[in-house]
Scaffold this motif. Structure first.
Motif, mmCIF file in Angstrom:
data_model
loop_
_atom_site.group_PDB
_atom_site.id
_atom_site.type_symbol
_atom_site.label_atom_id
_atom_site.label_comp_id
_atom_site.label_asym_id
_atom_site.label_seq_id
_atom_site.Cartn_x
_atom_site.Cartn_y
_atom_site.Cartn_z
ATOM 1 N N LYS A 13 0.826 -1.211 0.000
ATOM 2 C CA LYS A 13 0.000 0.000 0.000
ATOM 3 C C LYS A 13 0.857 1.256 0.000
ATOM 4 N N ILE A 14 1.932 1.247 0.777
ATOM 5 C CA ILE A 14 2.838 2.401 0.812
ATOM 6 C C ILE A 14 3.513 2.597 -0.538
ATOM 7 N N ALA A 15 3.950 1.517 -1.178
ATOM 8 C CA ALA A 15 4.600 1.614 -2.484
ATOM 9 C C ALA A 15 3.660 2.205 -3.526
ATOM 10 N N ILE A 16 2.410 1.760 -3.506
ATOM 11 C CA ILE A 16 1.422 2.288 -4.451
ATOM 12 C C ILE A 16 1.200 3.778 -4.205
ATOM 13 N N CYS A 17 1.058 4.149 -2.956
ATOM 14 C CA CYS A 17 0.832 5.556 -2.619
ATOM 15 C C CYS A 17 2.031 6.427 -2.968
ATOM 16 N N ASN A 18 3.234 5.940 -2.677
ATOM 17 C CA ASN A 18 4.437 6.723 -2.981
ATOM 18 C C ASN A 18 4.627 6.897 -4.483
#
Length: 131
Positions: A60-65
């Motif tokens: 989720k963090i990778a997608i958001c970043n």
């Protein structure tokens, strides 16, 4: 919390979808299916391991970043995308950009890839059997 604070809420879905598709092409799997499989084991009474919970959070963090990075690039090139480099205040002078839209797309892909790799590089999710 997940890093997408600069994106306007009504524009987030498009950037999130682009980031998710890029990550799925890197990982070689459907992320929704992977997350559903992990969460199904939790629904069957099994507790999520710390590793599984951490992996979901990192995805989720990778997608958001990656979405954030693409949005920032879009903002920096917003005038370039419409072809105007500069305008005078009186409107008599307009300078057009010589930016290649294909180069902008390549740059967008590169920075999104960097964001995804920086978060998920150590998880093994991006490993496809070739070193």
């Amino acid at each position: 919390e997940l890093g997408y604070s600069i994106i306007k809420i009504d524009e987030y879905d498009a950037y999130e979808r682009k980031s998710r598709l890029m990550l799925e092409s890197f990982a070689g799997c459907n992320l929704d299916a992977l997350i559903a499989k992990i969460e199904k084991s939790r629904d069957n009474g099994e507790a999520l391991s710390e590793t599984e919970a951490e992996l979901i959070k990192k995805v989720k963090i990778a997608i958001c970043n990656a979405a954030d990075a693409a949005y920032e690039l879009h903002l920096s090139y917003s005038k370039a995308l419409c072809g105007i480099k500069s305008e005078s205040n009186d409107g008599a002078s307009v300078t057009f950009v010589d930016e290649n839209p294909f180069e902008i797309k390549k740059q967008e892909k590169r920075i999104m890839c960097q964001e995804i790799r920086s978060v998920l590089g150590s998880t093994g999710l991006l490993y496809r059997g070739v070193r």
